[in-house]
Write a protein that holds these residues in place. Structure first.
Motif, short mmCIF file in Angstrom:
data_model
loop_
_atom_site.label_atom_id
_atom_site.label_comp_id
_atom_site.label_asym_id
_atom_site.label_seq_id
_atom_site.Cartn_x
_atom_site.Cartn_y
_atom_site.Cartn_z
N GLY A 1 41.33 27.12 -12.77
CA GLY A 1 40.15 27.96 -12.94
C GLY A 1 38.98 27.68 -12.03
N SER A 2 39.18 26.81 -11.02
CA SER A 2 38.11 26.69 -10.03
C SER A 2 38.69 26.48 -8.64
CB SER A 2 37.10 25.59 -10.40
OG SER A 2 37.76 24.45 -10.83
N VAL A 3 37.83 26.56 -7.64
CA VAL A 3 38.31 26.52 -6.26
C VAL A 3 38.65 25.08 -5.87
CG1 VAL A 3 37.67 26.93 -3.86
CG2 VAL A 3 36.94 28.54 -5.63
N MET A 4 39.89 24.88 -5.47
CA MET A 4 40.30 23.56 -5.00
C MET A 4 39.94 23.39 -3.53
SD MET A 4 44.16 22.06 -4.85
CE MET A 4 44.23 21.27 -6.44
N MET A 5 40.20 24.40 -2.74
CA MET A 5 39.76 24.39 -1.35
C MET A 5 39.78 25.79 -0.77
SD MET A 5 42.72 23.07 1.29
CE MET A 5 41.72 23.55 2.70
N GLU A 6 39.13 25.95 0.37
CA GLU A 6 39.16 27.21 1.10
C GLU A 6 39.28 26.88 2.57
OE1 GLU A 6 35.92 29.97 0.28
OE2 GLU A 6 36.19 30.85 2.27
N GLY A 7 40.10 27.64 3.28
CA GLY A 7 40.25 27.39 4.71
C GLY A 7 41.29 28.30 5.30
N SER A 8 41.69 28.02 6.55
CA SER A 8 42.75 28.80 7.18
C SER A 8 44.06 28.44 6.49
CB SER A 8 42.83 28.47 8.66
OG SER A 8 43.29 27.13 8.81
N ILE A 9 45.08 29.25 6.69
CA ILE A 9 46.38 28.97 6.08
C ILE A 9 46.91 27.61 6.56
CG2 ILE A 9 47.62 30.37 7.82
CD1 ILE A 9 48.70 29.98 4.16
N GLU A 10 46.63 27.25 7.81
CA GLU A 10 47.09 25.96 8.34
C GLU A 10 46.39 24.81 7.59
OE1 GLU A 10 45.89 28.38 10.39
OE2 GLU A 10 47.78 29.08 11.27
N ASP A 11 45.07 24.94 7.41
CA ASP A 11 44.32 23.92 6.66
C ASP A 11 44.90 23.76 5.26
OD1 ASP A 11 42.60 23.77 8.76
OD2 ASP A 11 40.97 24.92 7.81
N VAL A 12 45.14 24.90 4.63
CA VAL A 12 45.59 24.90 3.25
C VAL A 12 46.97 24.25 3.13
CG1 VAL A 12 46.44 26.47 1.46
CG2 VAL A 12 44.17 26.82 2.45
N GLN A 13 47.87 24.64 4.04
CA GLN A 13 49.25 24.16 3.93
C GLN A 13 49.38 22.69 4.29
OE1 GLN A 13 51.32 27.24 6.17
NE2 GLN A 13 52.29 27.95 4.28
N SER A 14 48.38 22.13 4.99
CA SER A 14 48.49 20.72 5.35
C SER A 14 47.62 19.84 4.45
CB SER A 14 48.11 20.53 6.82
OG SER A 14 46.77 20.97 7.02
N ASN A 15 46.99 20.46 3.43
CA ASN A 15 46.12 19.68 2.55
C ASN A 15 46.94 18.98 1.45
OD1 ASN A 15 44.48 19.35 0.01
ND2 ASN A 15 42.85 19.86 1.44
N PRO A 16 46.88 17.65 1.39
CA PRO A 16 47.70 16.91 0.42
C PRO A 16 47.44 17.32 -1.03
CG PRO A 16 46.55 15.40 1.92
CD PRO A 16 46.03 16.77 2.21
N GLU A 17 46.18 17.61 -1.37
CA GLU A 17 45.86 18.02 -2.73
C GLU A 17 46.55 19.33 -3.10
OE1 GLU A 17 41.81 18.04 -5.17
OE2 GLU A 17 41.47 18.09 -3.00
N VAL A 18 46.58 20.24 -2.13
CA VAL A 18 47.22 21.54 -2.37
C VAL A 18 48.73 21.36 -2.51
CG1 VAL A 18 47.69 23.81 -1.38
CG2 VAL A 18 45.41 22.79 -1.14
N ILE A 19 49.29 20.54 -1.65
CA ILE A 19 50.73 20.28 -1.70
C ILE A 19 51.09 19.69 -3.07
CG2 ILE A 19 52.63 18.92 -0.71
CD1 ILE A 19 51.05 19.18 2.01
#
Ligand code: ATP
Ligand code: MG
Length: 257
Positions: A229-247
């Motif tokens: 329910g809240s924003v974990m991160m925002e960025g380009s698709i490359e930023d997002v796909q390489s972010n450990p928290e998102v993974i």
């Protein structure tokens, strides 16, 4: 520049379950902004709050700087804020073209009541709506099935028709919730191409929820990651796909998208 959509510190709970947690996002005018996140992250709920199908418990939603938090879904629609329609059951017995012609006019002055007693004006109005519907159905690549009953279209063709319905109005911003689900690759390519054209050639802004990463990668910049329910991160698709928290959020907790 003022963002087209601003969600500021919005909260929403269902019973005791807090689904949207002090969430703030911005959607820039002219962008195709993506929204991803694990199942149950609150993406669809956030869309419903933006479109007016749900009311926030607290926080504010603005469209082009104007507070729209208290407006009904219908009032927001008339301000150019659209979310894709499901094809309503009764519309499955109308042709694809008729489905487009049924979309309520978004333009002041196209109010049928204003022209009720002027048959000539009504005829001119209908002719204009039909011309536009023919243009739109051609644009979304469904001209060859325009006279088919909407209920007989394939899943992918129905999605294209949904996109076409948003084009019958002068939309400023369109919210697409998992439009790629169940669409075959060929039609998905058409769908992506049409969204790109609406964005580049006609100035539409999009907010796109999608689990299909290929579609997100092709279309969206920036990408917002929603989790609990809240924003974990925002960025380009490359930023997002390489972010450990998102993974971790996607693949670590067993709730892979
Ligand atoms: N009307 C409702 N009443 C009660 N709980 C709800 C309601 N709508 C959504 N929820 C709950 O809120 C949470 C978030 O749901 P939501 O549909 O917004 O998630 P989502 O990110 O769109 O998930 P998905 O990727 O699976 O579509 C879920 O736990 C869901 O069960
Ligand atoms: Mg959802």
């Amino acid at each position: 520049m003022t963002p087209l959509i601003e969600v500021e510190n919005v909260n929403k709970a269902f019973g005791g379950l807090k689904v949207i947690n002090d969430c703030s996002i911005q959607v820039a005018k002219g962008s195709v902004t993506g929204m991803i996140g694990p199942n149950g992250a609150g993406k669809s709920t956030l869309f419903n709050l933006i479109a007016g199908a749900l009311t926030p418990d607290s926080g504010q939603i603005r469209l082009a700087g104007e507070d729209i938090s208290a407006l009904s879904a219908d009032q927001r629609f008339h301000k150019g804020l659209l979310r894709t329609f499901q094809i309503a059951h009764e519309f499955s017995h109308m042709s694809a073209l008729e489905n487009l012609m049924m979309v309520p006019p978004g333009q002041p002055g196209e109010n049928l009541f204003a022209t009720w007693f002027k048959p000539g004006v009504v005829r001119a109005h209908e002719a204009r709506v039909k011309r536009r519907a023919l243009d739109v159905i051609d644009f979304v690549g469904l001209y060859h099935v325009r006279n088919e009953l909407a209920g007989n279209l394939s899943g992918g063709q129905k999605k294209l028709l949904e996109l076409g319905r948003t084009m019958m109005t002068d939309a400023k911003v369109v919210l697409l919730d998992e439009i790629a689900a169940g669409v075959n690759r060929t039609l998905l390519g058409d769908l992506i191409g049409n969204i790109e054209r609406l964005n580049r050639e006609m100035g539409y802004t999009f907010l796109v929820i999608e689990h299909d990463m290929e579609m997100i990668a092709r279309l969206c910049d920036p990408v917002i990651v929603l989790a609990q329910g809240s924003v974990m991160m925002e960025g380009s698709i490359e930023d997002v796909q390489s972010n450990p928290e998102v993974i971790e959020a996607y693949f670590g907790g067993g709730s892979a998208a």
